[in-house]
Scaffold this motif. Structure first.
Motif, PDB file in Angstrom:
ATOM      1  N   ALA A 181       0.821  -1.229   0.000  1.00 54.59           N
ATOM      2  CA  ALA A 181       0.000   0.000   0.000  1.00 54.59           C
ATOM      3  C   ALA A 181       0.841   1.260   0.000  1.00 54.59           C
ATOM      4  CB  ALA A 181      -0.969  -0.024   1.185  1.00 54.59           C
ATOM      5  N   CYS A 223      -7.294  -1.463  -1.563  1.00 54.87           N
ATOM      6  CA  CYS A 223      -7.668  -0.109  -1.117  1.00 54.87           C
ATOM      7  C   CYS A 223      -8.969   0.358  -1.749  1.00 54.87           C
ATOM      8  CB  CYS A 223      -6.553   0.895  -1.399  1.00 54.87           C
ATOM      9  SG  CYS A 223      -6.291   1.260  -3.145  1.00 54.87           S
ATOM     10  N   CYS A 264      -1.256  -3.094  -3.337  1.00 50.83           N
ATOM     11  CA  CYS A 264      -2.244  -3.663  -2.409  1.00 50.83           C
ATOM     12  C   CYS A 264      -3.062  -4.713  -3.160  1.00 50.83           C
ATOM     13  CB  CYS A 264      -3.150  -2.580  -1.836  1.00 50.83           C
ATOM     14  SG  CYS A 264      -4.154  -1.771  -3.100  1.00 50.83           S
ATOM     15  N   ALA A 292      -0.772   0.070  -6.912  1.00 50.54           N
ATOM     16  CA  ALA A 292      -1.078  -1.352  -7.166  1.00 50.54           C
ATOM     17  C   ALA A 292      -0.292  -2.313  -6.275  1.00 50.54           C
ATOM     18  CB  ALA A 292      -0.869  -1.710  -8.644  1.00 50.54           C
TER      19      ALA A 292
END
Ligand code: FES
Length: 107
Positions: free
Chosen positions: A38, A87, A49, A47
């Motif tokens: 994250a 997210c 996460c 990207a």
């Protein structure tokens, strides 16, 4: 408070209580789930996460928006049908006991 099950590539799992309204990424970071980086803090801009949701569970969450789809094109690990950015998934009761698979790498 729904509980999410994060599963590592080696099959080990971690049960995490997640607050409704937070993101799956925030729940993972708070619980120190390995493999969720994250880097952008949830701005849909890194990207790192990336997670895998079982295709049958995809019906429980809103479809990815174009911005998320664009970022998913650049994930480091294999992109699969259930690839999502943690997210961009909001925690709701519907996610209770959902298994969220962590990819083998984010870089
Ligand atoms: Fe960066 Fe999700 S935290 S895209």
């Amino acid at each position: 408070m729904p509980e999410l099950i994060f599963r590592q590539p080696d099959g080990s799992t971690q049960l995490v209580s997640a607050e409704n309204g937070s993101s799956v990424m925030q729940a993972a970071i708070r619980a120190n789930v390995r493999g969720i980086e994250a880097e952008c803090g949830g701005a849909c801009a890194c990207a790192t996460c990336h997670v895998y949701i079982a295709p049958s569970d995809l019906l429980l969450i809103p479809a990815a928006k174009e911005e998320e789809e664009d970022m998913l094109d650049g994930v480091c690990a294999e992109r699969r049908e259930g690839s999502r950015l943690a997210c961009q998934i909001t925690v709701t009761d519907a996610l209770g006991d959902m298994i969220i698979d962590i990819p083998d790498r984010q870089y």
